[in-house]
Scaffold this motif. Structure first.
Motif: not given
Length: 344
Positions: A12-14, A18-22, A24-31, A42-54
């Motif tokens: 989960d941490d990995v 990876a998503v947080a780094e992506r 940040a990259d999109w922000r730096s590129r203006g996307l 914030a959503d990445v740090g707090s949300a748990t995917p439904k499949s993972t919860a199941r």
């Protein structure tokens, strides 16, 4: 927490990193705008995917009715086999005794291998079946020795026991390496302690007869604690539970018995007091925090033992109890401070 079987990292941490780094990259590129990027982070740090919860509910949730019935049925069947074997054990031939233990072990290992190869059950079931077989392994080997003509339990009992325990330990470690299920660390941890005690009796370790077994238990406990720390350094905290718990218990029991049976050898008494005290202060770091309560409990036990043995007759029991009680209160305060202020 889901550990990667290859590296032991938290999956989960990995993924979150990876998503947080992506993002940040999109922000730096203006996307992505800064506001939208912050919302996604914030959503990445707090949300748990439904499949993972199941999956978490499937793996760690309450037992289903079907599973409960299977467990109850298995317990009843095993209980019936044990009752029949107990009644007929003395009248059985060596091969019959061996079959009574070897057949369930072979069935458990075979079922675990079949279910794993065809992916027909969860890791909990496969690990549970292998755990039963792993626990039976040393006993099966011992009964196998009983079928040989060279088996002479009266003449070299400790040697045969040590050999059976050693071979059983090899099987238990191989089972753990095969499945890497956390509960499978329990049989080899207990097996190592038993092997150390039997080897001490067989090889005559220790300068005095009363020191052989507790000294071996202490060494085995330290070795298990080292194994537990190795698992923790690799991020496999669930695998470190049994080696750490059994290891610290064996080491502290061994030192306590050595201190009680020292017969004037003050070095063992000093070590029996300093070792648990060292565990308490080592628990200042998160890595050694699992040893805190064991250190506190055995420090209190050894404080009372030393106080009563040395000062019970000269100062009187009430004064000694008051001194030991004060020491116990001080130890409790130290443990409290370690947990509250010094632990990471």
């Amino acid at each position: 927490m889901y550990e990667c079987p290859a590296c032991g990292s938290d999956v989960d941490d990995v993924v979150r990193t990876a998503v947080a780094e992506r993002i940040a990259d999109w922000r730096s590129r203006g996307l992505l705008s800064s506001g939208k990027a912050d919302e996604l982070q914030a959503d990445v740090g707090s949300a748990t995917p439904k499949s993972t919860a199941r999956i978490a509910r499937m793996r760690h949730g309450a037992l289903s009715p079907a599973t409960a019935l299977l467990v109850i049925g298995g317990i009843l069947v095993v209980s019936a086999v044990v009752m029949v074997a107990t009644e007929l054990w003395d009248d059985m031939m060596p091969f019959g005794r061996f079959a009574v233990a070897a057949l369930p072990a072979a069935l458990c290992y075979g079922a675990a291998a079949l279910l794993r190869s065809r992916r027909m059950a969860s890791d909990r079931w496969i690990g549970g079946l292998s755990l039963i077989g792993s626990c039976l392994a040393p006993f099966v080997i011992w009964l196998a020795f009983g079928m040989t003509e060279e088996f002479e339990p009266r003449g070299s009992l400790a040697g045969w026991v040590s050999l059976a325990a050693a071979l059983g330990l090899v099987i238990q470690i191989a089972t753990l390496a095969w499945l890497r299920y956390a509960a499978l660390t329990l049989p080899p941890s207990a097996g190592l302690v038993f092997l150390a005690g039997s080897l001490a009796e067989w090889l005559d370790i220790g300068s005095r007869a009363g020191e052989r077994t507790p000294l071996a238990l202490t060494l085995a406990g330290v070795a298990l604690m080292a194994c537990g720390q190795t698992f923790m350094s690799r991020g496999q905290h669930s695998h470190a539970g049994a080696p750490n718990a059994i290891g610290v218990a064996a080491a502290m029991v061994g030192l306590t018995v050595l201190g009680a049976e020292s017969n004037g050898r003050a070095v063992y008494e000093i070590i029996s007091l300093l070792a648990p005290l060292a565990l308490i202060f080592a628990a200042c770091t998160r890595r050694f925090r699992v040893y805190l309560w064991a250190g506190a409990a055995f420090l209190v036990i050894n404080t009372f033992r030393v106080g009563l043995s040395h000062f019970g007759s000269s100062l009187g029991l009430p004064i000694v109890l008051m001194m030991c009680g004060s020491a116990s209160i001080l130890i409790g305060y130290v443990v409290h401070r370690v947990r509250k202020d010094f632990a990471d």
